[in-house]
Design an enzyme around this catalytic site. Structure first.
Site, PDB file in Angstrom:
ATOM      1  N   PHE A  68      60.427  -4.305 -13.416  1.00 11.65           N
ATOM      2  CA  PHE A  68      60.022  -4.922 -12.143  1.00 11.65           C
ATOM      3  C   PHE A  68      60.973  -6.044 -11.713  1.00 11.65           C
ATOM      4  CE2 PHE A  68      55.206  -3.800 -12.663  1.00 11.65           C
ATOM      5  CZ  PHE A  68      55.531  -2.457 -12.646  1.00 11.65           C
ATOM      6  N   HIS A 128      63.872  -5.504 -11.014  1.00 11.83           N
ATOM      7  CA  HIS A 128      64.782  -4.842 -10.066  1.00 11.83           C
ATOM      8  C   HIS A 128      64.135  -4.886  -8.687  1.00 11.83           C
ATOM      9  CE1 HIS A 128      67.733  -3.475 -13.045  1.00 11.83           C
ATOM     10  NE2 HIS A 128      66.713  -3.753 -13.843  1.00 11.83           N
ATOM     11  N   GLU A 144      51.418  -0.687  -9.036  1.00 18.83           N
ATOM     12  CA  GLU A 144      51.062  -0.544 -10.453  1.00 18.83           C
ATOM     13  C   GLU A 144      49.564  -0.387 -10.651  1.00 18.83           C
ATOM     14  OE1 GLU A 144      51.896  -3.978 -12.860  1.00 18.83           O
ATOM     15  OE2 GLU A 144      51.806  -2.841 -14.739  1.00 18.83           O
ATOM     16  N   ARG A 196      70.468  -0.646 -17.241  1.00 16.36           N
ATOM     17  CA  ARG A 196      69.385  -0.355 -18.196  1.00 16.36           C
ATOM     18  C   ARG A 196      69.617   0.879 -19.054  1.00 16.36           C
ATOM     19  NH1 ARG A 196      66.614  -5.182 -18.506  1.00 16.36           N
ATOM     20  NH2 ARG A 196      65.943  -5.854 -16.446  1.00 16.36           N
TER      21      ARG A 196
HETATM   22  C1  FAD Z   1      70.640  -6.606 -20.780  1.00 19.11           C
HETATM   23  C2  FAD Z   1      69.826  -7.437 -19.831  1.00 19.11           C
HETATM   24  C3  FAD Z   1      69.320  -8.648 -20.238  1.00 19.11           C
HETATM   25  C4  FAD Z   1      68.567  -9.428 -19.369  1.00 19.11           C
HETATM   26  N1  FAD Z   1      68.091 -10.637 -19.782  1.00 19.11           N
HETATM   27  C5  FAD Z   1      67.378 -11.404 -18.945  1.00 19.11           C
HETATM   28  C6  FAD Z   1      66.863 -12.679 -19.352  1.00 19.11           C
HETATM   29  O1  FAD Z   1      67.042 -13.087 -20.490  1.00 19.11           O
HETATM   30  N2  FAD Z   1      66.130 -13.393 -18.477  1.00 19.11           N
HETATM   31  C7  FAD Z   1      65.932 -12.973 -17.191  1.00 19.11           C
HETATM   32  O2  FAD Z   1      65.294 -13.678 -16.408  1.00 19.11           O
HETATM   33  N3  FAD Z   1      66.384 -11.772 -16.773  1.00 19.11           N
HETATM   34  C8  FAD Z   1      67.097 -10.987 -17.610  1.00 19.11           C
HETATM   35  N4  FAD Z   1      67.547  -9.776 -17.180  1.00 19.11           N
HETATM   36  C9  FAD Z   1      67.210  -9.317 -15.827  1.00 19.11           C
HETATM   37  C10 FAD Z   1      68.384  -9.519 -14.854  1.00 19.11           C
HETATM   38  O3  FAD Z   1      68.685 -10.889 -14.710  1.00 19.11           O
HETATM   39  C11 FAD Z   1      68.054  -8.903 -13.478  1.00 19.11           C
HETATM   40  O4  FAD Z   1      66.932  -9.598 -12.958  1.00 19.11           O
HETATM   41  C12 FAD Z   1      67.731  -7.452 -13.516  1.00 19.11           C
HETATM   42  O5  FAD Z   1      68.648  -6.765 -14.342  1.00 19.11           O
HETATM   43  C13 FAD Z   1      67.751  -6.883 -12.101  1.00 19.11           C
HETATM   44  O6  FAD Z   1      69.108  -6.744 -11.711  1.00 19.11           O
HETATM   45  P1  FAD Z   1      69.577  -6.900 -10.202  1.00 19.11           P
HETATM   46  O7  FAD Z   1      69.275  -8.277  -9.701  1.00 19.11           O
HETATM   47  O8  FAD Z   1      71.008  -6.448 -10.145  1.00 19.11           O
HETATM   48  O9  FAD Z   1      68.685  -5.785  -9.471  1.00 19.11           O
HETATM   49  P2  FAD Z   1      67.878  -5.877  -8.063  1.00 19.11           P
HETATM   50  O10 FAD Z   1      66.948  -7.015  -8.112  1.00 19.11           O
HETATM   51  O11 FAD Z   1      67.335  -4.505  -7.806  1.00 19.11           O
HETATM   52  O12 FAD Z   1      69.004  -6.210  -7.038  1.00 19.11           O
HETATM   53  C14 FAD Z   1      69.996  -5.235  -6.708  1.00 19.11           C
HETATM   54  C15 FAD Z   1      71.201  -5.974  -6.129  1.00 19.11           C
HETATM   55  O13 FAD Z   1      70.827  -6.580  -4.883  1.00 19.11           O
HETATM   56  C16 FAD Z   1      71.475  -7.840  -4.762  1.00 19.11           C
HETATM   57  N5  FAD Z   1      70.438  -8.897  -4.699  1.00 19.11           N
HETATM   58  C17 FAD Z   1      69.106  -8.741  -4.913  1.00 19.11           C
HETATM   59  N6  FAD Z   1      68.468  -9.907  -4.730  1.00 19.11           N
HETATM   60  C18 FAD Z   1      69.406 -10.818  -4.426  1.00 19.11           C
HETATM   61  C19 FAD Z   1      69.393 -12.210  -4.161  1.00 19.11           C
HETATM   62  N7  FAD Z   1      68.267 -12.932  -4.190  1.00 19.11           N
HETATM   63  N8  FAD Z   1      70.535 -12.812  -3.890  1.00 19.11           N
HETATM   64  C20 FAD Z   1      71.714 -12.129  -3.840  1.00 19.11           C
HETATM   65  N9  FAD Z   1      71.818 -10.820  -4.107  1.00 19.11           N
HETATM   66  C21 FAD Z   1      70.671 -10.170  -4.392  1.00 19.11           C
HETATM   67  C22 FAD Z   1      72.386  -8.005  -5.981  1.00 19.11           C
HETATM   68  O14 FAD Z   1      73.651  -7.481  -5.655  1.00 19.11           O
HETATM   69  C23 FAD Z   1      71.728  -7.099  -7.007  1.00 19.11           C
HETATM   70  O15 FAD Z   1      72.610  -6.632  -8.009  1.00 19.11           O
HETATM   71  C24 FAD Z   1      68.301  -8.975 -18.043  1.00 19.11           C
HETATM   72  C25 FAD Z   1      68.805  -7.731 -17.643  1.00 19.11           C
HETATM   73  C26 FAD Z   1      69.556  -6.960 -18.514  1.00 19.11           C
HETATM   74  C27 FAD Z   1      70.072  -5.615 -18.057  1.00 19.11           C
END
Ligand code: FAD
Length: 236
Positions: free
Chosen positions: A89, A91, A98, A197
């Site tokens: 979630f 993402h 849910e 992921r």
């Molecule tokens: C291996 C791993 C470890 C992780 N560990 C942690 C952790 O310890 N603690 C933690 O909190 N999270 C953690 N995460 C979660 C991570 O920080 C992201 O929240 C999650 O992977 C969603 O990625 P995303 O933001 O690219 O995806 P989405 O939220 O689907 O966003 C997709 C894309 O849209 C753009 N975007 C979305 N929202 C914004 C915004 N507000 N500003 C600018 N651009 C935006 C970005 O380009 C982003 O890549 C982890 C993730 C992974 C894969």
């Protein structure tokens, strides 16, 4: 994901972990939609893909022209442990609905890893590696989990029996309990999810789910998928 694994079952359901699945509920996705979205800039439209179009998809992906990959949708129905759902979630680009433990009785299905999936972590935060454990440690882990799940669920049932609201009684439920949700997402965001992921750095459990989603992406948008793989699995 190997070539053989890219074939998805006829019922569009891929079983994951001990009680979970990823089911493609519906989709509106094709490589042609990418091409037509890009070619509208020149007021052109195609009915069938040709080699030039395949080249265009590869160019768009490699040069990170991401928006033409947004004109499609995958609607997944997923059953996963709560801790996997929490990671999922995060993402934000996509839509979720849910199962509610406020309105419905909690499930008594809980995640117990296969012995081979019980691991130990070595190294430092950010660069852990995960190694197998001795068989006795794996069995103890499985027994401990089962014991906690049983106790927790019995407490949940007692509280509900006493008339405590489900929204409060659920507090005793461990994050290994299964939940269900719908997730609707476009290919650009799905590639971002798969990139992060289905990677070695992701937790093994969500990785299995991401690999299942990846198989559906490969099936529905093979040209896009291949371009994504060839571009180093970086989402545009
Ligand atoms: C291996 C791993 C470890 C992780 N560990 C942690 C952790 O310890 N603690 C933690 O909190 N999270 C953690 N995460 C979660 C991570 O920080 C992201 O929240 C999650 O992977 C969603 O990625 P995303 O933001 O690219 O995806 P989405 O939220 O689907 O966003 C997709 C894309 O849209 C753009 N975007 C979305 N929202 C914004 C915004 N507000 N500003 C600018 N651009 C935006 C970005 O380009 C982003 O890549 C982890 C993730 C992974 C894969």
């Amino acid at each position: 994901v190997s070539l053989a694994e890219r074939v998805v079952p006829e019922n569009r359901t891929i079983e994951v972990l001990d009680h979970g699945f990823v089911r493609l509920d519906d989709s509106m996705a094709s490589d042609l939609s990418v091409v037509n979205a890009a070619r509208v800039s020149f007021a052109r439209r195609k009915e069938e893909m040709d080699d030039a179009d395949r080249g265009l998809v590869r160019f768009l992906l490699r040069d990170r022209h991401g928006t033409p990959f947004e004109h499609n949708a995958f609607r997944f129905h997923v059953r996963a442990p709560i801790f996997v759902a929490r990671e999922w979630f995060r993402h934000r680009v996509g839509s979720f609905n849910e199962f509610s433990m406020r309105y419905a009785r909690a499930t008594d299905d809980f995640y117990v890893p296969e012995a081979d999936d019980v691991r130990t972590q070595v190294g430092k935060p950010g660069s852990y590696s995960f190694d197998p454990v001795e068989p006795e440690v794996a069995e103890t882990t499985r027994e401990e989990l089962r014991a906690v799940y049983e106790t927790a669920y019995a407490a949940y049932e007692r509280l509900v029996e006493l008339g405590v609201a489900r929204e409060l009684a659920r507090s005793v439920m461990p994050v290994g309990a299964y939940t269900e949700f719908y997730w609707t997402v476009n290919a650009r965001s799905l590639m971002n999810f798969v990139s992060l992921r289905a990677a070695e750095t992701a937790q093994r459990e969500i990785r299995r789910y991401a690999e299942a989603c990846e198989r559906f992406l490969a099936e529905e948008m093979p040209v896009t998928y291949q371009a994504f793989v060839d571009a180093g699995r970086v989402a545009p």
